[in-house]
Structures are given as structure tokens and as C-alpha cells.
Scaffold this motif. Structure first.
Motif, PDB file in Angstrom:
ATOM      1  N   LYS A 100       0.834  -1.198   0.000  1.00  0.00           N
ATOM      2  CA  LYS A 100       0.000   0.000   0.000  1.00  0.00           C
ATOM      3  C   LYS A 100       0.868   1.248   0.000  1.00  0.00           C
ATOM      4  O   LYS A 100       1.971   1.254   0.551  1.00  0.00           O
ATOM      5  N   ASN A 101       0.349   2.311  -0.607  1.00  0.00           N
ATOM      6  CA  ASN A 101       1.049   3.590  -0.613  1.00  0.00           C
ATOM      7  C   ASN A 101       0.527   4.444   0.537  1.00  0.00           C
ATOM      8  O   ASN A 101      -0.671   4.700   0.647  1.00  0.00           O
ATOM      9  N   LYS A 102       1.440   4.839   1.408  1.00  0.00           N
ATOM     10  CA  LYS A 102       1.083   5.692   2.540  1.00  0.00           C
ATOM     11  C   LYS A 102       1.933   6.953   2.479  1.00  0.00           C
ATOM     12  O   LYS A 102       3.156   6.907   2.598  1.00  0.00           O
ATOM     13  N   PHE A 103       1.288   8.061   2.195  1.00  0.00           N
ATOM     14  CA  PHE A 103       1.949   9.371   2.181  1.00  0.00           C
ATOM     15  C   PHE A 103       3.082   9.439   1.153  1.00  0.00           C
ATOM     16  O   PHE A 103       4.077  10.116   1.345  1.00  0.00           O
ATOM     17  N   GLY A 104       2.926   8.680   0.070  1.00  0.00           N
ATOM     18  CA  GLY A 104       3.931   8.661  -0.977  1.00  0.00           C
ATOM     19  C   GLY A 104       4.997   7.604  -0.796  1.00  0.00           C
ATOM     20  O   GLY A 104       5.937   7.509  -1.593  1.00  0.00           O
ATOM     21  N   CYS A 105       4.853   6.774   0.228  1.00  0.00           N
ATOM     22  CA  CYS A 105       5.824   5.716   0.527  1.00  0.00           C
ATOM     23  C   CYS A 105       5.124   4.366   0.407  1.00  0.00           C
ATOM     24  O   CYS A 105       4.086   4.143   1.036  1.00  0.00           O
ATOM     25  N   THR A 106       5.665   3.465  -0.392  1.00  0.00           N
ATOM     26  CA  THR A 106       5.094   2.130  -0.531  1.00  0.00           C
ATOM     27  C   THR A 106       5.603   1.234   0.591  1.00  0.00           C
ATOM     28  O   THR A 106       6.816   1.100   0.798  1.00  0.00           O
ATOM     29  N   ILE A 107       4.694   0.633   1.326  1.00  0.00           N
ATOM     30  CA  ILE A 107       5.062  -0.205   2.462  1.00  0.00           C
ATOM     31  C   ILE A 107       5.602  -1.544   1.948  1.00  0.00           C
ATOM     32  O   ILE A 107       4.933  -2.247   1.190  1.00  0.00           O
ATOM     33  N   GLU A 108       6.804  -1.871   2.372  1.00  0.00           N
ATOM     34  CA  GLU A 108       7.476  -3.087   1.913  1.00  0.00           C
ATOM     35  C   GLU A 108       7.285  -4.228   2.916  1.00  0.00           C
ATOM     36  O   GLU A 108       6.895  -4.026   4.064  1.00  0.00           O
ATOM     37  N   ASP A 109       7.570  -5.434   2.454  1.00  0.00           N
ATOM     38  CA  ASP A 109       7.423  -6.641   3.272  1.00  0.00           C
ATOM     39  C   ASP A 109       8.645  -6.792   4.173  1.00  0.00           C
ATOM     40  O   ASP A 109       9.739  -7.107   3.712  1.00  0.00           O
ATOM     41  N   GLY A 110       8.441  -6.559   5.468  1.00  0.00           N
ATOM     42  CA  GLY A 110       9.561  -6.616   6.408  1.00  0.00           C
ATOM     43  C   GLY A 110      10.253  -7.960   6.459  1.00  0.00           C
ATOM     44  O   GLY A 110      11.466  -8.032   6.714  1.00  0.00           O
ATOM     45  N   SER A 111       9.520  -9.043   6.228  1.00  0.00           N
ATOM     46  CA  SER A 111      10.145 -10.368   6.271  1.00  0.00           C
ATOM     47  C   SER A 111      11.143 -10.565   5.139  1.00  0.00           C
ATOM     48  O   SER A 111      12.011 -11.438   5.215  1.00  0.00           O
ATOM     49  N   LEU A 112      11.032  -9.733   4.106  1.00  0.00           N
ATOM     50  CA  LEU A 112      11.922  -9.851   2.946  1.00  0.00           C
ATOM     51  C   LEU A 112      12.993  -8.775   2.895  1.00  0.00           C
ATOM     52  O   LEU A 112      14.093  -9.031   2.393  1.00  0.00           O
ATOM     53  N   VAL A 113      12.711  -7.569   3.399  1.00  0.00           N
ATOM     54  CA  VAL A 113      13.609  -6.440   3.118  1.00  0.00           C
ATOM     55  C   VAL A 113      14.304  -5.840   4.329  1.00  0.00           C
ATOM     56  O   VAL A 113      15.183  -4.983   4.155  1.00  0.00           O
ATOM     57  N   VAL A 130      16.655  -6.624   6.516  1.00  0.00           N
ATOM     58  CA  VAL A 130      18.118  -6.673   6.574  1.00  0.00           C
ATOM     59  C   VAL A 130      18.725  -5.786   5.497  1.00  0.00           C
ATOM     60  O   VAL A 130      19.624  -4.969   5.760  1.00  0.00           O
ATOM     61  N   GLU A 131      18.224  -5.913   4.274  1.00  0.00           N
ATOM     62  CA  GLU A 131      18.729  -5.091   3.171  1.00  0.00           C
ATOM     63  C   GLU A 131      18.463  -3.621   3.430  1.00  0.00           C
ATOM     64  O   GLU A 131      19.308  -2.755   3.119  1.00  0.00           O
TER      65      GLU A 131
END
Length: 244
Positions: A170-183, A185-186
Motif C-alpha cells: 500500500k502507498n502511505k503518504f507517498g511511501c510504498t510499504i514493503e514486506d519486512g520479512s523480505l527487506v 536486513v537489506e
């Protein structure tokens, strides 16, 4: 990998040796939305969507809180609390809330009670004041809408991750929420500053985040009341200016 919760519990337990055998009870109960965060104008906090429950421990009048998606109630002695298996997520939330109450009781920390009403908005503004002059690229782990909105509106470059499938993508305030289980560490590796929720202590992702921060010598702060005890006992960085 360090077990930060266990390290803090061990230190607190050592300080409480004379009380472990006492028949002192700790009651833990879930708080209503109003009890937890009051009546903010915005209606997009996870606790308002029943995504999380705040539980609260009370020891000798000192309160400790924890946001969790695995709430349960408990009434028992200190010894029984310390014997709980921390790998069981409902138990883990009990241990975190109790640690916060005990750490406050022992003087390791203050500010164990979540801010209310419009104070989360003021918190977001305060965090912007800390980070904007540094020109950091921020990685935010755990969606807090008030904080994220203020970061984005201030022009701070920010990535945000969460574990809730309803938020991911989802886009929140211009920021797309990423999947924490995947990203996660990176994201820590590729941003300058990691701002992450203390609720990661309850879902058992805290240790991996801190390990990555320390291995990559990154600046960071933990926000919210859930990790106040761990931060106070172990000397970790915390952003929570309006907690009580």
C-alpha cells in the motif's frame, strides 16, 4: 545472535533476587483503544484496526506495556513469570510488558506508558526535528502512520516496512510499504538511520534487526513503549519523547 530480551530479563532478575520467592502477583490485561492511546483525530493506527492489542503489566504500582498481535492474560508470581518460555509469542509479550514494569520499578527506565490523543502527532514532529538536519536516508521498520506522515511531509527520504499483509504494497503518504520479512536486513544496510518499533521485541524480529545494525555500524533509534525496559536496562537508543 544476542537474545536482547533474555539479557535484560537476566539483569532485572539478578536485581530482584530477594523478591522472587515473595507471593507478589503481576496481573496483565489487554487495554481498550481509548486506554492505550486515548482519542486521536486520525483513525489509522494499527490498534484501532484490531491489528494489535496493548497489554499492561502492573508491579508495585509500576506499569509496563507491550503491543502484540498475540495477547493473553496472566496472573502469577515473579518466579513464574521468569520461567515462561520466551519463544512462545503470547508468553513473550507477557515477559516484555513485565520487564517494562520491573525496569521502571528498579529505576532502569522512565516513560513506560504510551502517549495519548494528539501526542503521537507531536512525537512525529519531534522525530523529524532530530533527523532532518542529519539529511539521513531513513529505514522505518514497523508502520506508525503519524511518524511516517511527518517524515514524508518533511521531505526526508524514507523507506518503510511492516509484517501486516494488509499494509504491504500500500502507498502511505507517498511511501510504498514493503514486506519486512523480505527487506528488513537489506533496508538497514542501505539506509543511514534505522527507526524501528519496539513491537519487534514481541514478534521476535528485534534481535535480527539489532544484529544487522551493529554489524553494519548503523545509527538507529527504537520508538514506542514496548522496548522501554530493554532499552533502559541495556542502554539502547530510544525515541519516545512523550511517553509517561
Amino acid at each position: 545472535m544476542k537474545d536482547y530480551l533474555q539479557l535484560a530479563l537476566d539483569k532485572v532478575k539478578e536485581s530482584l533476587r530477594g523478591e522472587l520467592q515473595n507471593e507478589v502477583s503481576i496481573s496483565i490485561r489487554g487495554l481498550s483503544v481509548q486506554e492505550a492511546i486515548g482519542n486521536p483525530k486520525r483513525q489509522d493506527y494499527p490498534i484501532q484496526k484490531s491489528k494489535e492489542i496493548m497489554i499492561q503489566a502492573d508491579y508495585q504500582g509500576y506499569k509496563g506495556q507491550a503491543f502484540t498481535t498475540n495477547p493473553t492474560e496472566f496472573l502469577g508470581t515473579l518466579q513464574e513469570i521468569f520461567e515462561l518460555d520466551s519463544k512462545n509469542l503470547p508468553n513473550r509479550a507477557i515477559l516484555v510488558a513485565t520487564l517494562n514494569a520491573l525496569a521502571a520499578y528498579l529505576g532502569f527506565c522512565k516513560g513506560t506508558i504510551h502517549c495519548h490523543d494528539q501526542e503521537p502527532e507531536e512525537c512525529g514532529k519531534w522525530i523529524v526535528e532530530q533527523l532532518l538536519p542529519k539529511k539521513y536516508k531513513v529505514g522505518m521498520i514497523g508502520l506508525n502512520p503519524a511518524i511516517l506522515q511527518h517524515l514524508c511531509e518533511a521531505g526526508i527520504t524514507v523507506r518503510c516496512s511492516d509484517l501486516d499483509a494488509d499494509f504491504i504494497g500500500k502507498n502511505k503518504f507517498g511511501c510504498t510499504i514493503e514486506d519486512g520479512s523480505l527487506v528488513n536486513v537489506e533496508m538497514v544496510k542501505n539506509t543511514d538511520f534505522t527507526l524501528f518499533t519496539g513491537s519487534t521485541l514481541c514478534n521476535d524480529s528485534f534481535d535480527k534487526i539489532m544484529e544487522t545494525i551493529e554489524a553494519n555500524k548503523k545509527d538507529y533509534a527504537i520508538f514506542g513503549t514496548t522496548a522501554v525496559g530493554v532499552c533502559g536496562v541495556l542502554g539502547l537508543n530510544r525515541f519516545c519523547p512523550l511517553s509517561k
